[in-house]
Design a protein around this motif. Structure first.
Motif, PDB file in Angstrom:
ATOM      1  N   PHE A  85       7.256  45.031  -3.117  1.00  0.00           N
ATOM      2  CA  PHE A  85       7.254  46.455  -3.404  1.00  0.00           C
ATOM      3  C   PHE A  85       6.301  47.154  -2.438  1.00  0.00           C
ATOM      4  CE2 PHE A  85       6.675  50.346  -5.694  1.00  0.00           C
ATOM      5  CZ  PHE A  85       7.782  50.485  -6.501  1.00  0.00           C
ATOM      6  N   ALA A  90       8.271  54.340  -1.940  1.00  0.00           N
ATOM      7  CA  ALA A  90       8.816  54.718  -3.246  1.00  0.00           C
ATOM      8  C   ALA A  90       9.004  56.224  -3.326  1.00  0.00           C
ATOM      9  CB  ALA A  90       7.882  54.244  -4.353  1.00  0.00           C
ATOM     10  N   TYR A  95       9.588  55.251 -12.002  1.00  0.00           N
ATOM     11  CA  TYR A  95      11.010  55.092 -12.288  1.00  0.00           C
ATOM     12  C   TYR A  95      11.532  53.782 -11.714  1.00  0.00           C
ATOM     13  CZ  TYR A  95      16.045  55.851 -11.789  1.00  0.00           C
ATOM     14  OH  TYR A  95      17.406  55.700 -11.813  1.00  0.00           O
ATOM     15  N   GLU A  96      11.129  53.495 -10.485  1.00  0.00           N
ATOM     16  CA  GLU A  96      11.598  52.261  -9.852  1.00  0.00           C
ATOM     17  C   GLU A  96      11.086  51.037 -10.595  1.00  0.00           C
ATOM     18  OE1 GLU A  96      11.378  51.861  -5.607  1.00  0.00           O
ATOM     19  OE2 GLU A  96      11.581  54.016  -5.325  1.00  0.00           O
ATOM     20  N   GLN A 144      21.452  47.869  -7.427  1.00  0.00           N
ATOM     21  CA  GLN A 144      20.735  49.131  -7.625  1.00  0.00           C
ATOM     22  C   GLN A 144      19.829  49.455  -6.437  1.00  0.00           C
ATOM     23  OE1 GLN A 144      19.145  49.652 -11.672  1.00  0.00           O
ATOM     24  NE2 GLN A 144      20.059  47.684 -12.156  1.00  0.00           N
ATOM     25  N   SER A 145      20.121  48.839  -5.301  1.00  0.00           N
ATOM     26  CA  SER A 145      19.181  48.946  -4.182  1.00  0.00           C
ATOM     27  C   SER A 145      18.998  50.394  -3.712  1.00  0.00           C
ATOM     28  CB  SER A 145      19.643  48.071  -3.019  1.00  0.00           C
ATOM     29  OG  SER A 145      20.867  48.546  -2.533  1.00  0.00           O
ATOM     30  N   GLU A 147      18.643  52.937  -5.499  1.00  0.00           N
ATOM     31  CA  GLU A 147      17.640  53.607  -6.330  1.00  0.00           C
ATOM     32  C   GLU A 147      16.277  52.945  -6.213  1.00  0.00           C
ATOM     33  OE1 GLU A 147      19.097  55.060 -10.342  1.00  0.00           O
ATOM     34  OE2 GLU A 147      20.678  53.666  -9.745  1.00  0.00           O
ATOM     35  N   LEU A 148      16.237  51.878  -5.415  1.00  0.00           N
ATOM     36  CA  LEU A 148      14.984  51.128  -5.297  1.00  0.00           C
ATOM     37  C   LEU A 148      14.533  51.040  -3.825  1.00  0.00           C
ATOM     38  CD1 LEU A 148      15.954  48.151  -7.650  1.00  0.00           C
ATOM     39  CD2 LEU A 148      14.308  49.930  -8.189  1.00  0.00           C
TER      40      LEU A 148
END
Lengths: 650, 371
Positions: A85, A90, A95-96, A144-145, A147-148
């Protein structure tokens, strides 16, 4: 203060203009170049910096494979998927992380822990937040990449041990390098390029042959857009040629171990604590190497918490201890073989010498008991070995003398490290790796007259009598016992046991074959050999032999039982505590006339060598000889066929 | 010596070179602002430390102004010998950083003798030429230059052996400038240039270490290894280029903030500046250095004695060659050799050398009216 030659200054004034022109032109050229970069090419460069992010991707190199002597895979490499991460990427940190919590089902404290780790990290430093993703988890993250954007999947190569705990001590395990070790590793092995979080061998073969097994990581320069998606490399015209550096796998090592024998040995131990080792007496190759209890090395390929590790370290049965080389035991009656050989060779006894055993032995005002209360009666050297008569060896020991025992024990390879596995470093003159002993091998101890006199704990005679049956200060390791019985069978050759048959390229092409190092070679007379070998044959073959129950029909199997006292004799008899019980020992050799396997077994607190240790040795001998017989049969018939197959493989 | 040049007197302040100090102050201010932008995300303490370094630096420059430069004429050779001795000492007992021995630990202070070597060369050449009577009318030929080669060559080789290619080259450039200034014969200049062109490839092959050769190769073809040595060069060019005409705006440079640009507060700080201020900013900064050149040359021309003139030229050369080589490597026209940008790059050692150079210039300047 005087002025220096002030009248020539005027000449210099004109020259100063020359220099100012030089500087001016240089700075002007710089400005021209800046104009080219910022105005003429500015748009292109702006594109690079705006749309693209560059990333160096580490390509983790697999460790070399480990094979058994028949080419069977023991340890492989597999990819491990980790999540990292990067806070700075971000868009909505919380959220993530919540999305990830749904995927990984973190509890709230686990979530908070990761949150804290990320927010405390520098803006653009990747933090590892989940390791070893399952394919399902991986698929969920990938889906979901978008959104991440802060999340990245990292692939690293880790070990995959195919047989769980059955090879723990011999193969060892791998773990992550932490920041405390990193500095010293880099200093010692600058050529290996260690980085934080790399995998490294910790004990066993993984550690000893780290230099062979470790691969070289590669790297790739990839261009990603702001969302972290990979951009086609062709768009980046500044990279004229391929910039990818392929990872190089470590070398494959083919070991001397026979995996079938290894597994059978592990099975034979059941839940007992102890160790067993099998050596090919003619070559010094290790065929099986078992220490129990053991751990599953696969648990260490993931970062392991300190508390988990500590609790494993504190386990009372100490699974980290390598009981083959790392622990001292009294050799017990197995030492009688050396005593017998030494007595016969030195002439202090001969094959016809007899002593009468009434069940005890009196010397001075002390009494030593024989394990058989009623006594063995008249014993010669062969029957004394077969029935393990203590009184015979008390007498023989006194005749022989402690220092003579000392030198004969040395000849049989006792009292010093075996340097198992050092064949690989044999041509390396400085031998730095010899300092790193295999699993911190212990040396054992042989008492000498000087030592007894300097310690003054007991008299020389008492120590001599005790040493005659392998008690007292005398200690050994299980590998030394196996070397001892192997030397008896192979005509006096003491090897540094061999672990590696050959090193191979990842493709399977053999780079180098290895041979065990012959450490010393002593010669026994035919008469001595005959008597001692007859003795070990009778241990099993004779109805009154101590291990008659472990005979194998059709096999010339010989051996010697032993009992290693843990506490004083009367205490162990009177107390019911399990940890006061004696250790059971057995050394074996088969077939006696043409030995193919030598074994040494200890079962801690197993009490009797015959009942606890000999059955395991029998199982090992039988498994291995059966296998050799089966191989010989298949080889006899279709010779051409197998040869053809071998070529196909290459 | 006349007493009227002491610092408290009105004469001192009326002769004080405000233009020189003003220009240096302005460059330092722009440098500090850039350093803040480069480090405020992760390493704020660097900015505070640099403010302290700059304050100390101005103090040193002022002290340099007060000291009559003519005193250096006597001290030139002893200082030169001391520096050479230190250079030998640092090779024997120095502290190793990144594989090269450059630092001499002296209690809390770490002395870098190679920085002093630049000053020593300027002093010793000024001393040498101020007493030289011959040749001026005809210029210097090779025979006359031989002692100069000796004086310059010894420290250069010692620094090069550390190994510190950047500083060794810097010593060479500064010495070349001084010799050029002192009337180098045209014919000699041509022969010299030709022989450099001949020797360079030989030196490349036999004298440079592998990593130094690597830098040169990378400079010739940055795409060769864009992950290793070429990375600095390529990222730096992208950073500069992406500034375009007006720049991305102060504190808005992405390349340096995202840490694509390595060493963005030391060797590559100009790229960070150019990214945020664009070509306009580049023109501004180069103009400032151009003004510095004119001020320096002016001081040099107005000096009343030869020693002062050569000294001022040497001091100016130290600053300007740093600017040229540093910017050149940041915009991809020179190999990456680890030379800092004066008054911009973070770090005390080079700042103090440069401020000493300012002190020398100012000391010569304030004594231009001594007759």
């Amino acid at each position: 203060m005087k002025l220096s030659d002030p009248y020539n200054v005027s000449e210099l004034r004109a020259r100063a203009i020359v220099v100012s022109v030089l500087f001016g032109v240089m700075l002007g050229l710089l400005l021209l170049r800046l104009w080219y970069l910022q105005i003429w090419q500015g748009e292109t460069y702006r594109e690079f910096s705006d749309r693209n992010r560059f990333k160096i991707e580490k390509l983790s190199a697999p460790r070399g494979q480990l094979l058994d002597r028949n080419g069977k895979l023991l340890a492989d490499s597999r990819p491990r998927f980790d999540l990292t991460f990067v806070r700075g990427n971000a868009q909505n940190l919380e959220y993530e992380l919540k999305l990830l919590q749904n995927i990984f089902h973190w509890t709230d404290p686990e979530f908070e822990k990761r949150m804290a780790k990320i927010t405390q990290a520098p803006m653009y430093q990747a933090q590892s937040i989940a390791q070893d993703l399952t394919p399902e988890q991986l698929a969920l993250v990938e889906s979901q990449s978008l959104e991440l954007p802060a999340v990245d999947v990292e692939v690293i190569a880790v070990r995959d041990y195919l047989y769980e705990d059955s090879l723990f001590h011999i193969l060892g395990y791998t773990g992550e390098i932490n920041d405390r070790e990193l500095e010293s590793l880099r200093l010692r092995f600058p050529e290996r390029n260690y980085k934080l979080g790399d995998q490294k061998g910790i004990i066993g073969i993984e550690s000893l042959y780290e230099g062979f097994l470790r691969g070289q990581d590669g790297r790739d320069f990839i261009v990603v857009d702001v969302k972290g998606r990979r951009v086609n490399q062709d768009q980046w015209r500044m990279l004229p040629s391929a910039v990818r550096i392929e990872p190089v796998a470590g070398k494959t090592l083919q070991l001397t171990l026979d995996q079938d024998l290894q597994l059978e040995t592990v099975k034979a131990f059941k839940n007992q604590v102890g160790s067993a080792v099998a050596i090919d007496p003619k070559t010094g190759q290790i065929l099986a190497y078992v220490s129990r209890p053991a751990l599953n090395p696969n648990i260490f390929t993931k970062p392991i918490s300190n508390s988990d590790f500590d609790s494993m370290m504190k386990q009372s049965d100490n699974p980290f201890l390598d009981r083959v080389v790392g622990e001292h035991y009294p050799p017990g009656s197995t030492l009688k073989l050396i005593m017998a050989a030494a007595g016969l060779e030195s002439g202090s006894i001969n094959p016809n010498t007899t002593f009468y055993c009434p069940g005890f032995f009196r010397f001075g005002n002390r009494v030593w008991k024989c394990w058989k209360h009623e006594g063995h009666g008249k014993m010669n050297v062969v029957s004394a070995i077969a029935r393990s008569c203590d009184v015979f060896f008390y007498n023989a020991a006194l005749l022989l003398g402690l220092d003579s025992m000392f030198s004969w024990s040395l000849r049989f390879g006792m009292g010093r490290r075996s340097y198992i596995g050092s064949e690989v470093f044999s041509d390396n003159q400085s031998r730095p790796d010899r300092l790193a002993r295999f699993n911190t091998e212990a040396s054992g101890f042989i008492p000498s007259v000087d030592w007894v006199l300097s310690k003054r704990l007991t008299s020389v005679e008492a120590e001599t009598i005790n040493a005659g049956i392998g008690q007292g200060a005398f200690t050994t390791t299980i590998i030394q016992l196996a070397r001892m019985i192997a030397a008896l069978g192979n005509g006096g050759k003491v090897f540094q046991p061999q672990l590696v048959l050959n090193a191979q390229k990842p493709s399977g092409e053999v780079i180098r074959n290895y041979q065990s190092q012959l450490e010393s070679h002593f010669i026994l007379s035919e008469e001595t050999k005959k008597a001692v070998l007859q003795g070990i044959e009778d241990v099993i073959g004779e109805p009154q032999g101590t291990a008659h129950g472990s005979r194998i029909p059709g096999v010339h199997f010989g051996g010697k039982t032993g009992t290693a006292q843990v506490v004083a004799l009367d205490l162990s008899k009177s107390s019911r505590r399990v940890d006061y019980r004696d250790h059971a020992l057995f050394v074996g050799l088969a077939p006696i006339d043409d030995p193919k396997i030598a074994v040494a077994v200890i079962v801690e607190h197993g009490e009797h060598g015959a009942s606890a240790a000999a059955p395991i040795a029998k199982m090992m001998v039988k498994t291995y000889l059966d296998k050799l017989a089966a191989e010989a049969k298949t080889e006899e018939k279709p010779i051409e066929k197998t040869e053809g197959k071998a070529h196909e493989k290459l | 010596m006349k007493n009227s040049e002491g610092s408290g007197t009105p004469r001192f302040w009326s002769n004080f070179d405000w233009g020189l100090f003003g220009t240096i102050g302005l460059i330092c201010f722009v440098g500090l602002a850039t350093l803040y932008s480069s480090t405020y995300l992760n390493q704020r303490d660097i900015f505070i430390k640099q403010i302290i370094f700059i304050s100390v630096g101005f103090g040193i420059a002022l002290i340099g102004t007060i000291i009559d430069y003519r005193i250096f004429e006597r001290l030139a050779y002893p200082f030169y010998i001391l520096v050479v001795a230190l250079l030998i000492l640092v090779t024997l007992a120095g502290k190793s950083v990144y594989g090269s021995q450059r630092w001499l630990p002296l209690g809390p202070i770490h002395l870098q003798p190679s920085e002093l070597a630049k000053l020593a060369i300027v002093l010793v050449l000024a001393r040498f030429y101020s007493r030289e009577k011959v040749g001026l009318m005809h210029g210097y030929g090779f025979k006359e230059l031989l002692p100069v080669f000796g004086l310059v060559g010894l420290p250069m080789i010692l620094v090069f052996k550390q190994p510190d290619l950047g500083t060794a080259l810097m010593i060479g450039f500064v010495a070349f400038t001084v010799v050029l200034f002192c009337n180098l014969r045209m014919q000699t200049l041509i022969i010299f240039s030709v022989s450099v062109l001949v020797i360079a490839p030989i030196a490349y092959k036999f004298v440079l270490k592998e990593y130094q050769r690597d830098r040169v190769r990378t400079f010739l073809d940055p795409g060769r290894d864009p992950l290793g040595d070429g990375y600095h060069s390529i990222q730096s060019m992208i950073t500069v280029g992406s500034g375009q005409l007006m720049g991305k705006g102060y504190l808005k440079g992405t390349q340096s903030k995202l840490e694509f640009l390595p060493k963005h507060h030391t060797d590559f700080i100009f790229s960070a500046y150019a990214e945020e201020w664009g070509f306009m900013g580049s023109i501004f900064l180069i103009s400032l250095f151009m003004i510095l050149v004119f001020l320096g040359i002016d001081i040099c021309r107005k000096s009343k004695d030869k020693f002062g003139a050569v000294l001022a030229m040497g001091a100016l050369a130290i600053i300007i060659w740093h600017v040229i080589v540093n910017m050149g490597m940041e915009i991809g026209v020179l190999p990456v050799v680890g030379v800092t940008l004066p008054f911009f790059s973070y770090g005390g050692s080079s700042l103090i050398t440069n401020m000493l150079a300012v002190g020398i210039l100012s000391s010569v300047s304030i004594r231009r009216h001594i007759f």
